[in-house]
Enzyme design. Sequence first.
Site, PDB file in Angstrom:
ATOM      1  N   GLY A  31       0.817  -1.215   0.000  1.00 21.92           N
ATOM      2  CA  GLY A  31       0.000   0.000   0.000  1.00 21.92           C
ATOM      3  C   GLY A  31       0.844   1.254   0.000  1.00 21.92           C
ATOM      4  CG  HIS A  34       5.083   5.624  -4.696  1.00 16.95           C
ATOM      5  ND1 HIS A  34       5.692   4.951  -5.746  1.00 16.95           N
ATOM      6  CD2 HIS A  34       5.660   5.137  -3.581  1.00 16.95           C
ATOM      7  CE1 HIS A  34       6.601   4.123  -5.273  1.00 16.95           C
ATOM      8  NE2 HIS A  34       6.585   4.200  -3.946  1.00 16.95           N
ATOM      9  CG  HIS A  37       3.329   1.111  -5.505  1.00 20.22           C
ATOM     10  ND1 HIS A  37       3.543   2.164  -4.648  1.00 20.22           N
ATOM     11  CD2 HIS A  37       3.895   0.030  -4.920  1.00 20.22           C
ATOM     12  CE1 HIS A  37       4.204   1.747  -3.585  1.00 20.22           C
ATOM     13  NE2 HIS A  37       4.434   0.455  -3.724  1.00 20.22           N
ATOM     14  CD  GLN A  61       7.809  -7.193   3.757  1.00 15.64           C
ATOM     15  OE1 GLN A  61       7.095  -8.024   3.203  1.00 15.64           O
ATOM     16  NE2 GLN A  61       8.349  -6.196   3.086  1.00 15.64           N
ATOM     17  CE  LYS A 151      13.830   3.571  -4.330  1.00 11.34           C
ATOM     18  NZ  LYS A 151      13.767   2.794  -3.122  1.00 11.34           N
ATOM     19  CG  ASP A 152      12.625  -2.135  -3.042  1.00 13.90           C
ATOM     20  OD1 ASP A 152      13.396  -1.388  -2.431  1.00 13.90           O
ATOM     21  OD2 ASP A 152      11.392  -1.960  -3.057  1.00 13.90           O
ATOM     22  CB  SER A 188       6.623   5.366   0.570  1.00  9.20           C
ATOM     23  OG  SER A 188       7.214   4.117   0.515  1.00  9.20           O
TER      24      SER A 188
HETATM   25  O1  PAF Z   1       8.053  -4.479  -1.939  1.00 11.12           O
HETATM   26  C1  PAF Z   1       7.089  -4.612  -1.155  1.00 11.12           C
HETATM   27  O2  PAF Z   1       6.222  -3.741  -1.050  1.00 11.12           O
HETATM   28  C2  PAF Z   1       6.994  -5.854  -0.279  1.00 11.12           C
HETATM   29  O3  PAF Z   1       8.251  -6.282   0.120  1.00 11.12           O
HETATM   30  C3  PAF Z   1       6.208  -7.012  -0.926  1.00 11.12           C
HETATM   31  C4  PAF Z   1       6.898  -7.526  -2.183  1.00 11.12           C
HETATM   32  C5  PAF Z   1       4.810  -6.524  -1.277  1.00 11.12           C
HETATM   33  C6  PAF Z   1       6.079  -8.178   0.049  1.00 11.12           C
HETATM   34  O4  PAF Z   1       5.402  -7.813   1.204  1.00 11.12           O
END
Ligand code: PAF
Length: 283
Positions: A31, A34, A37, A61, A151-152, A188
Amino acid sequence: MYQATSVIELRQYVQHWKDHGQSIAFIPTMGNLHAGHMSLIEKGQSLSDRTICSIFVNPMQFGPNEDWDHYPRSLEADLAQLEAIGCDLVYLPTASELYPDGLDKISQVQVTDLTEHYEGAHRPGHFTGVATVVLKLFNIVRPDVSVFGKKDYQQYRVISKMVEDFNLEVQIIGQETTRDDSGLATSSRNQYLDAAQKKTAAGIYRQLQQTAASIDQGERDFNTLEQDAINNLGAAGFNTDYFKICNAETLLPATSEDRDLVILVTAALGQTRLLDNIEISLW
Ligand code: PAF
């Protein structure tokens, strides 16, 4: 846009679409959506008949010192954006359904190879939480493709490796990073930067471009390039966690034989930790 909160509900929509021969793209998110996404959703839409987005702030996580409680939640605005972009279905799982016996009792997915360094070292257990929830979501949604932001970059590689290692039938697509005009990657966390910091923050991508250009021109003394970059970032006001030239697939330190590279960087401005990267192809 349809909404589903339970696994049963979600599967009914998916089954109906599959029965009609429609392909499914899935974009898992936490969620606080931005432009970055939205580019993942658009990519999914371009690749499939139906696009499903999940919103779930995954407690597994977050480390003990990370603020799961205070992670920004903006469901109304998120739903409005998904509706506007034409997402077909939003899945809003509950923690009690995904983790019915709590986090301690759930089986864990460890993508051993890629999670020791960088964000994995900084956030122990983080990637196990990500891989576990993403595997669960893949098994619930059963998508044909799933789109992750580059980005990640380490997360994108961890998910790709999990899919390979477990022979999952989903194609992982890495989507290019969305940037503002200054080059700053959309995140974010940018909302925590004041105006002056925002200006400085753009320097992180300029440094990536500068180092990438040196490599492109034939420089192979990676240690020196990394140290120079850390010094430059330090002079600009960053506190650099790592600036590492890596093999783009294994994320091991790059050798002069490697052709596909990625530079991973994490640097803090004040309290805000910024992540970015740049890929380099030497073919
Ligand atoms: O990148 C994210 O927002 C989170 O790590 C994901 C992939 C939705 C898993 O919770």
